[in-house]
Design a protein around this motif. Structure first.
Motif, PDB file in Angstrom:
ATOM      1  N   THR A  30       0.852  -1.186   0.000  1.00 18.57           N
ATOM      2  CA  THR A  30       0.000   0.000   0.000  1.00 18.57           C
ATOM      3  C   THR A  30       0.887   1.235   0.000  1.00 18.57           C
ATOM      4  OG1 THR A  30      -0.119  -0.049   2.429  1.00 18.57           O
ATOM      5  CG2 THR A  30      -1.896  -1.138   1.227  1.00 18.57           C
ATOM      6  N   ALA A  32       2.126   5.096   1.100  1.00 21.12           N
ATOM      7  CA  ALA A  32       2.222   5.854   2.347  1.00 21.12           C
ATOM      8  C   ALA A  32       2.956   7.160   2.061  1.00 21.12           C
ATOM      9  CB  ALA A  32       2.981   5.045   3.408  1.00 21.12           C
ATOM     10  N   HIS A  40       1.541   4.284  13.458  1.00 21.45           N
ATOM     11  CA  HIS A  40       0.608   3.666  12.524  1.00 21.45           C
ATOM     12  C   HIS A  40       1.366   2.830  11.495  1.00 21.45           C
ATOM     13  CE1 HIS A  40      -3.142   4.195   9.731  1.00 21.45           C
ATOM     14  NE2 HIS A  40      -3.040   2.978  10.246  1.00 21.45           N
ATOM     15  N   ARG A  43       2.429  -0.452  13.077  1.00 17.99           N
ATOM     16  CA  ARG A  43       1.314  -1.390  13.223  1.00 17.99           C
ATOM     17  C   ARG A  43       0.961  -2.028  11.886  1.00 17.99           C
ATOM     18  NH1 ARG A  43      -0.639   2.596  16.882  1.00 17.99           N
ATOM     19  NH2 ARG A  43      -1.961   3.493  15.250  1.00 17.99           N
ATOM     20  N   ARG A  44       0.964  -1.233  10.821  1.00 16.24           N
ATOM     21  CA  ARG A  44       0.616  -1.777   9.509  1.00 16.24           C
ATOM     22  C   ARG A  44       1.667  -2.787   9.028  1.00 16.24           C
ATOM     23  NH1 ARG A  44      -1.011   3.414   5.912  1.00 16.24           N
ATOM     24  NH2 ARG A  44      -0.811   1.857   4.231  1.00 16.24           N
ATOM     25  N   ALA A  47       1.318  -5.967  10.792  1.00 17.43           N
ATOM     26  CA  ALA A  47       0.126  -6.686  10.325  1.00 17.43           C
ATOM     27  C   ALA A  47       0.336  -7.321   8.952  1.00 17.43           C
ATOM     28  CB  ALA A  47      -1.070  -5.740  10.277  1.00 17.43           C
ATOM     29  N   GLU A  49       1.713  -5.559   6.029  1.00 14.17           N
ATOM     30  CA  GLU A  49       1.761  -4.668   4.876  1.00 14.17           C
ATOM     31  C   GLU A  49       3.192  -4.229   4.592  1.00 14.17           C
ATOM     32  OE1 GLU A  49      -0.946  -1.337   4.558  1.00 14.17           O
ATOM     33  OE2 GLU A  49      -2.256  -2.246   6.070  1.00 14.17           O
ATOM     34  N   LEU A  51       4.977  -0.860   2.776  1.00 16.52           N
ATOM     35  CA  LEU A  51       4.562   0.510   2.508  1.00 16.52           C
ATOM     36  C   LEU A  51       5.432   1.115   1.417  1.00 16.52           C
ATOM     37  CD1 LEU A  51       4.205   1.703   6.222  1.00 16.52           C
ATOM     38  CD2 LEU A  51       2.470   0.622   4.755  1.00 16.52           C
TER      39      LEU A  51
END
Length: 373
Positions: A30, A32, A40, A43-44, A47, A49, A51
């Motif tokens: 994703t 960023a 944040h 955390r991503r 999880a 991801e 960036l």
């Protein structure tokens, strides 16, 4: 090379994935930018991801530092201080985990290695030196790009080698001779003036081959299995005026024929390298050390010598039995003509905050002078 995909402005985008350490392409990517907080982002990443950074270049570097601090907040419980082997494994796992977190921040390089980010430097020359001519848009980790840029600075500025009285210029993915003790041992070892030929096995930057040339050896063959090292060693030989004295060849450990002197400074730790650079540190299955000893006799002239230059850090950490090298040499039909030893002088040897400080303080590097029985 594989590709990665991400959605941007409701459109699907793809690019070539490039990783020098062989990391697989991330599954979930994703975008960023500067609006994303470090908490944040962390955390991503945790999880799952990855960036793709599209914000200010310098802010991206600051985000990397912030991610590193968060990765260091809750390290796994350390083993007992006296168990150096367990401490070493713990530290490797910690670093691997940290690298995985930082390696989840990505950056896109254009078809000409341009960076379409605010305040981004011109990295085209550095990327071309590391990757070759630009041919397509690609995505790399931000940490890898920083490594490419840093390596290019070293390649431009060079590294002063006191024993050589000159600079050598390490290329990207080639281990730099910043640990000078092994170079000093080769500079100090007794060298028979009758020696006419030498092999430098696993030459890297070519620093030991150049040192032998300055000591008067007229014909030297330098080898390496890393194509980048072969290019680097040839470049350094020519820079230092030894282009006719030093022949660079590979990819193999031993060249054909025999020599009066065979020098080898193999990686000092058993382990699996994850990049070209780590090949200078980790010797998978101790294959280079074993091949050097096993085949030395068949590559020495009748009164020739082999010089094995190696740290005992692996023995201190319990990664190699204390009698492994003497047994290996004996099984290979070699005897020890003499030894030279020295203590490490690199900065980590005196860093008391290093979890492996006790091992590094006890470390010695030895030049084994060998002859065939």
């Amino acid at each position: 090379m594989s590709t990665i995909a991400w959605t941007e402005d409701h459109s699907l985008h793809t690019a070539r994935w490039h990783s020098e350490n062989g990391a697989p392409a991330p599954h979930t990517v994703t975008t960023a930018d500067d609006r994303l907080s470090a908490d944040h982002a962390y955390r991503r990443i945790r999880a799952g991801e990855a960036l793709l950074w599209q914000g200010d270049y310098n802010n991206g570097r600051q985000l990397l530092q912030a991610l590193g601090r968060r990765a260091d907040r809750k390290p796994a419980k350390k083993p007992a201080t006296g168990d150096l082997g367990a401490l070493y494994e713990h530290e490797r796992i910690r670093r691997r985990t940290r690298a995985g977190i930082l390696g989840s921040l990505l950056i896109r390089l254009g078809k000409g290695y341009e960076l379409d980010l605010r305040r981004a430097p011109d990295v085209a020359a550095a990327c071309e030196a590391a990757y070759g001519p630009a041919d397509a848009e690609r995505v790399v980790t931000f940490t890898e790009l920083l490594g490419v840029v840093s390596a290019y600075r070293w390649q431009q500025q060079g590294v002063e080698v006191p024993a050589l009285g000159a600079r050598v210029y390490p290329g990207y993915g080639v281990f730099s001779p910043t640990r000078s003790e092994y170079v000093d041992l080769v500079a100090d070892a007794p060298l028979d003036p009758e020696i006419r030929t030498a092999f430098d096995l696993g030459t890297g930057t070519g620093v030991l081959a150049a040192l032998l040339a300055t000591r008067g050896v007229p014909e030297i063959v330098a080898t390496d299995i890393n194509p980048r090292a072969l290019r680097c060693a040839k470049d350094n030989a020519e820079r230092l005026g030894f282009g006719r004295t030093i022949a660079v060849t590979g990819p193999a450990l031993y060249p054909p024929g025999r020599a009066d002197l065979v020098v080898c400074n193999p990686p000092w730790l058993p382990g699996v390298p994850t990049s070209d650079l780590e090949r200078g540190v980790y010797d998978q299955d101790q294959s280079m050390l074993t091949e050097f000893a096993r085949d030395l006799r068949s590559h020495l002239t009748p009164q020739g010598e082999g010089w094995l230059v190696l740290s005992d850090l692996a023995e201190i950490l319990g990664l190699r039995p204390a009698d492994h090298i003497p047994r290996l040499l004996d099984d290979s039909g070699l005897y020890v003509l003499g030894k030279l030893t020295t203590r490490p002088r690199h900065p980590r040897a005196t860093d008391r905050d290093d979890p492996l400080a006790a091992a590094r303080t006890a470390e010695t590097t030895t030049l084994w002078r060998l002859r065939a029985r």
